[in-house]
Design a protein around this motif. Sequence first.
Motif, PDB file in Angstrom:
ATOM      1  N   PRO A   1       0.836  -1.200   0.000  1.00 50.09           N
ATOM      2  CA  PRO A   1       0.000   0.000   0.000  1.00 50.09           C
ATOM      3  C   PRO A   1       0.874   1.254   0.000  1.00 50.09           C
ATOM      4  N   LYS A   2       0.378   2.322  -0.591  1.00 47.74           N
ATOM      5  CA  LYS A   2       1.162   3.559  -0.656  1.00 47.74           C
ATOM      6  C   LYS A   2       1.065   4.300   0.671  1.00 47.74           C
ATOM      7  N   LEU A   3       2.197   4.699   1.192  1.00 50.72           N
ATOM      8  CA  LEU A   3       2.227   5.492   2.419  1.00 50.72           C
ATOM      9  C   LEU A   3       3.624   6.065   2.562  1.00 50.72           C
ATOM     10  N   GLU A   4       3.710   7.364   2.840  1.00 52.60           N
ATOM     11  CA  GLU A   4       5.033   7.947   3.064  1.00 52.60           C
ATOM     12  C   GLU A   4       5.009   8.809   4.301  1.00 52.60           C
ATOM     13  N   ARG A   5       6.033   8.722   5.109  1.00 54.44           N
ATOM     14  CA  ARG A   5       6.126   9.568   6.294  1.00 54.44           C
ATOM     15  C   ARG A   5       7.591   9.807   6.638  1.00 54.44           C
ATOM     16  N   GLU A   6       7.821  10.903   7.372  1.00 52.11           N
ATOM     17  CA  GLU A   6       9.173  11.206   7.839  1.00 52.11           C
ATOM     18  C   GLU A   6       9.250  10.816   9.303  1.00 52.11           C
ATOM     19  N   SER A   7      10.325  10.159   9.689  1.00 46.69           N
ATOM     20  CA  SER A   7      10.521   9.881  11.107  1.00 46.69           C
ATOM     21  C   SER A   7      11.984   9.558  11.374  1.00 46.69           C
ATOM     22  N   GLN A   8      12.272   9.375  12.640  1.00 43.83           N
ATOM     23  CA  GLN A   8      13.627   9.023  13.052  1.00 43.83           C
ATOM     24  C   GLN A   8      13.765   7.510  13.124  1.00 43.83           C
ATOM     25  N   ALA A   9      14.902   7.013  12.699  1.00 46.40           N
ATOM     26  CA  ALA A   9      15.167   5.578  12.815  1.00 46.40           C
ATOM     27  C   ALA A   9      16.363   5.351  13.715  1.00 46.40           C
ATOM     28  N   PHE A  10      16.254   4.373  14.597  1.00 47.54           N
ATOM     29  CA  PHE A  10      17.375   4.021  15.468  1.00 47.54           C
ATOM     30  C   PHE A  10      17.805   2.581  15.214  1.00 47.54           C
ATOM     31  N   ALA A  11      19.104   2.387  15.129  1.00 44.92           N
ATOM     32  CA  ALA A  11      19.614   1.026  14.935  1.00 44.92           C
ATOM     33  C   ALA A  11      21.097   0.982  15.259  1.00 44.92           C
ATOM     34  N   PHE A  12      21.613  -0.219  15.286  1.00 43.69           N
ATOM     35  CA  PHE A  12      23.046  -0.430  15.483  1.00 43.69           C
ATOM     36  C   PHE A  12      23.840   0.008  14.255  1.00 43.69           C
ATOM     37  N   VAL A  13      25.042   0.523  14.480  1.00 39.69           N
ATOM     38  CA  VAL A  13      26.010   0.631  13.386  1.00 39.69           C
ATOM     39  C   VAL A  13      27.162  -0.309  13.719  1.00 39.69           C
ATOM     40  N   ASN A  14      27.532  -1.131  12.768  1.00 37.57           N
ATOM     41  CA  ASN A  14      28.719  -1.973  12.884  1.00 37.57           C
ATOM     42  C   ASN A  14      29.115  -2.375  11.474  1.00 37.57           C
ATOM     43  N   ASP A  15      30.208  -3.106  11.332  1.00 38.59           N
ATOM     44  CA  ASP A  15      30.670  -3.301   9.961  1.00 38.59           C
ATOM     45  C   ASP A  15      30.174  -4.578   9.300  1.00 38.59           C
ATOM     46  N   LYS A  16      29.554  -5.482  10.034  1.00 38.76           N
ATOM     47  CA  LYS A  16      29.069  -6.716   9.393  1.00 38.76           C
ATOM     48  C   LYS A  16      27.556  -6.861   9.515  1.00 38.76           C
ATOM     49  N   HIS A  17      26.858  -5.766   9.803  1.00 41.05           N
ATOM     50  CA  HIS A  17      25.412  -5.817  10.021  1.00 41.05           C
ATOM     51  C   HIS A  17      25.080  -6.918  11.037  1.00 41.05           C
ATOM     52  N   SER A  18      25.837  -6.885  12.133  1.00 39.79           N
ATOM     53  CA  SER A  18      25.643  -7.882  13.171  1.00 39.79           C
ATOM     54  C   SER A  18      24.490  -7.451  14.068  1.00 39.79           C
ATOM     55  N   PHE A  19      23.785  -8.428  14.641  1.00 39.94           N
ATOM     56  CA  PHE A  19      22.678  -8.114  15.545  1.00 39.94           C
ATOM     57  C   PHE A  19      23.145  -8.193  16.993  1.00 39.94           C
ATOM     58  N   TYR A  20      24.430  -8.470  17.142  1.00 35.05           N
ATOM     59  CA  TYR A  20      24.972  -8.792  18.453  1.00 35.05           C
ATOM     60  C   TYR A  20      25.595  -7.582  19.133  1.00 35.05           C
ATOM     61  N   ARG A  21      26.495  -6.907  18.455  1.00 35.97           N
ATOM     62  CA  ARG A  21      27.134  -5.763  19.080  1.00 35.97           C
ATOM     63  C   ARG A  21      27.208  -4.595  18.109  1.00 35.97           C
ATOM     64  N   GLY A  22      27.157  -3.384  18.643  1.00 34.02           N
ATOM     65  CA  GLY A  22      27.276  -2.220  17.788  1.00 34.02           C
ATOM     66  C   GLY A  22      27.013  -0.966  18.566  1.00 34.02           C
ATOM     67  N   LYS A  23      27.205   0.158  17.926  1.00 34.38           N
ATOM     68  CA  LYS A  23      26.879   1.433  18.553  1.00 34.38           C
ATOM     69  C   LYS A  23      25.497   1.839  18.076  1.00 34.38           C
ATOM     70  N   ILE A  24      24.742   2.480  18.993  1.00 33.84           N
ATOM     71  CA  ILE A  24      23.414   2.895  18.578  1.00 33.84           C
ATOM     72  C   ILE A  24      23.515   4.192  17.811  1.00 33.84           C
ATOM     73  N   ASN A  25      22.904   4.201  16.641  1.00 31.99           N
ATOM     74  CA  ASN A  25      22.962   5.379  15.802  1.00 31.99           C
ATOM     75  C   ASN A  25      21.560   5.697  15.318  1.00 31.99           C
ATOM     76  N   CYS A  26      21.337   6.929  14.938  1.00 32.27           N
ATOM     77  CA  CYS A  26      20.046   7.246  14.352  1.00 32.27           C
ATOM     78  C   CYS A  26      20.261   7.901  13.010  1.00 32.27           C
ATOM     79  N   THR A  27      19.160   8.131  12.287  1.00 38.52           N
ATOM     80  CA  THR A  27      19.257   8.637  10.926  1.00 38.52           C
ATOM     81  C   THR A  27      19.990   9.963  10.861  1.00 38.52           C
TER      82      THR A  27
END
Lengths: 272, 438
Positions: free
Chosen positions: B218-244
Amino acid sequence: MIRPKKLKVGIFSLTSCAGCQFEILDLEDDLMEIFSSTNITHFPMAKAKNEEGPFDVAFVEGAVSTPEEKKSIKRIRKDSKYLVALGSCASYGGVPSIKDFYTEEEIEVPVYKSTRVIKSIRADGIGNYVKVDYYMHGCPPNKYEFLHVLKELMVGKIPRQPDFPVCKECRENKNPCLLQRGQPCMGPITNGGCNSVCLNSRIYCRGCRGPLEDSNVDPLVHLYEKMGFTNEDIKKFFTGFAGTSKIFNKIVGRTCDVIEKDYHKERLVKKG
Amino acid sequence: MIAMALNKKSRKEAGKGSKTIKLEHITKIEGHAKLNLKVESNELKKVKLDVYESARFFESLVLCRRYDDISPLTSRICGICSPSHSMTSLMATEDAFGVKVSDQTHTLRDLLLYGTVFQNHVLHLYILALPDYLGFDSAIAMASKHRDVVQRALQLKKLGNELVTVIGGREIHPFTAVVGGFSKIPEKERLDGLLSRFKAMRKDAKATVDLFLKLKYPKLERESQAFAFVNDKHSFYRGKINCTGGVCYSEKDYENVFEEHIKKGSTAKYVLYRGKPFFNGALARLLVNGDSLSKDARKYLGEVNFKNPFHNNAAQAIEVLHCFDRIIEILENNNFRDENPVEFSPKPGRGIAYTEAPRGLLVHDYTYDETGHLMKANIITPTAQNLKQMEEDLKIMVPPILNKPEQKIKGQIEMLIRSYDPCFSCSAHFLDLKIERR
């Protein structure tokens, strides 16, 4: 050949982590056959259209912990010929029932800052409210036991509960005894049937399958005391998964001073 | 089941162009919540998402318990992402005690979380979400026409479960990971067996990406902030929290960054970032940390619309492929040797740990006393963080479709909420949707 009528099956969820339902979905190789050879008409986790009873078999996961759930379990019982308690929460209240051993303040304030946000009653197994035909123990239950029970019911047999302790399978699997290594293993008094899965990886049994019916708990408590565990710790071993069971309640009641059921009841009635 | 109950009063009003619609139980999500939409003269006035899953008080249940009891108990918060909870719990305990684990332990944990994430994604994508897009009631009903697709899903899921079982001891509530390491190191033969299966089934992971990228969202667009880990192997285990916005936070700062709120009538808390809603999960991870994806997975980034929350499904599919690539990479270099968990002694203090659970950032924050008994616990789940964003998205999505037939509105609302892959038993269970029209 005469084909028997397909069993009408309902799968329900009360207060739980939904792990027991996932255990069913984890039967990947048999899932299609389960769905084609039975008529699963109620399974909200996996289906958008769900029907009400009557059911030939109902599997219920989760503990009863709200007034609404009390009503639902009574309705499910009325609608079902055969009722299976799926997992530790449905069997004995499971992990959610740990709260039964504390006061409302002790439990609610740390999470919600006050006792007024949440309306909650004791968390208990479904057997406290209705007659249960089969207890499928374990947190999570063994998916092959689910398959076995379902198959037996499909051919019109009444499944039999395993009646041996975890130790039996553990010995058969030739594991070293962790009690002898000073770990607070609950294998000797816990319902078997799990193929001693934790012990095979050298993790002591936490009693998730609940107490074996004629188990002699006192000697084990003395052993824990000898090993140097405090009364507080020992009490907690017995309140992990099946604290509300009759057998464990005796132990917990003896060592645990906060459990005052009538006090609880009185308060909850006033509140409810 | 979407139970649409037009109540009597609203039925009368419906004739005059205003009504109350009630959606009682959104299925195929994990848990129970209710949604209230108030519509006045065809304008959306209020959106309120309340979770009324029976509260389980995990942060209290674990109090005064020994450190080795905490991870097995917190694992029971959620049956589907239990490895994420148990891992985060172990790491928080290790942080408090100052335990440093071996590199091998880190690798095994990393592997365990890749397995968990892709198994969770496959379950959500194929079993819970896909039937909506192909017009079926369930994956089982879908199997009548798309047997190959359902079989593929089940085989992928099975493979993920097997990986978790080989490393963690069993698929739900795994137990071999303990404070300081693993109680048992997986056998080489079993890992090698898995490696060849992962290689053979990589084409199915790729087919998953192709399938979910070409679905009509379905079509939908919105602006918001995203939070996630930054690391070099896209690991789900360890990383620094970063936002957009590119602002990194250390784990210890989470309390200052995220505000936890309690809503009356709702058992789940919700979390805001400086007073504003934000989102996390697969879509956020790809947005914040997309460069770290495997080479083949990265190619698909251009096809994701990060402003459309429905694309979380596409993002999850891309992560499935990435998980395959990383798991193959780790297993190819596997040379795990037998080792015991590191020795340590409990000490008083506080420990905080983050992981990327399948649905987003998960934090466990513990304070221990000198005997290794837990004195204070705080757990923030991804669904609690996404809850406000879901409300905000509904405010944007619903008004333009208010003139459509009710069945369609409700269907689309369910699809939106489902695209977040919410786990209400984590955040506390049912979606009960009520649209009130005046």
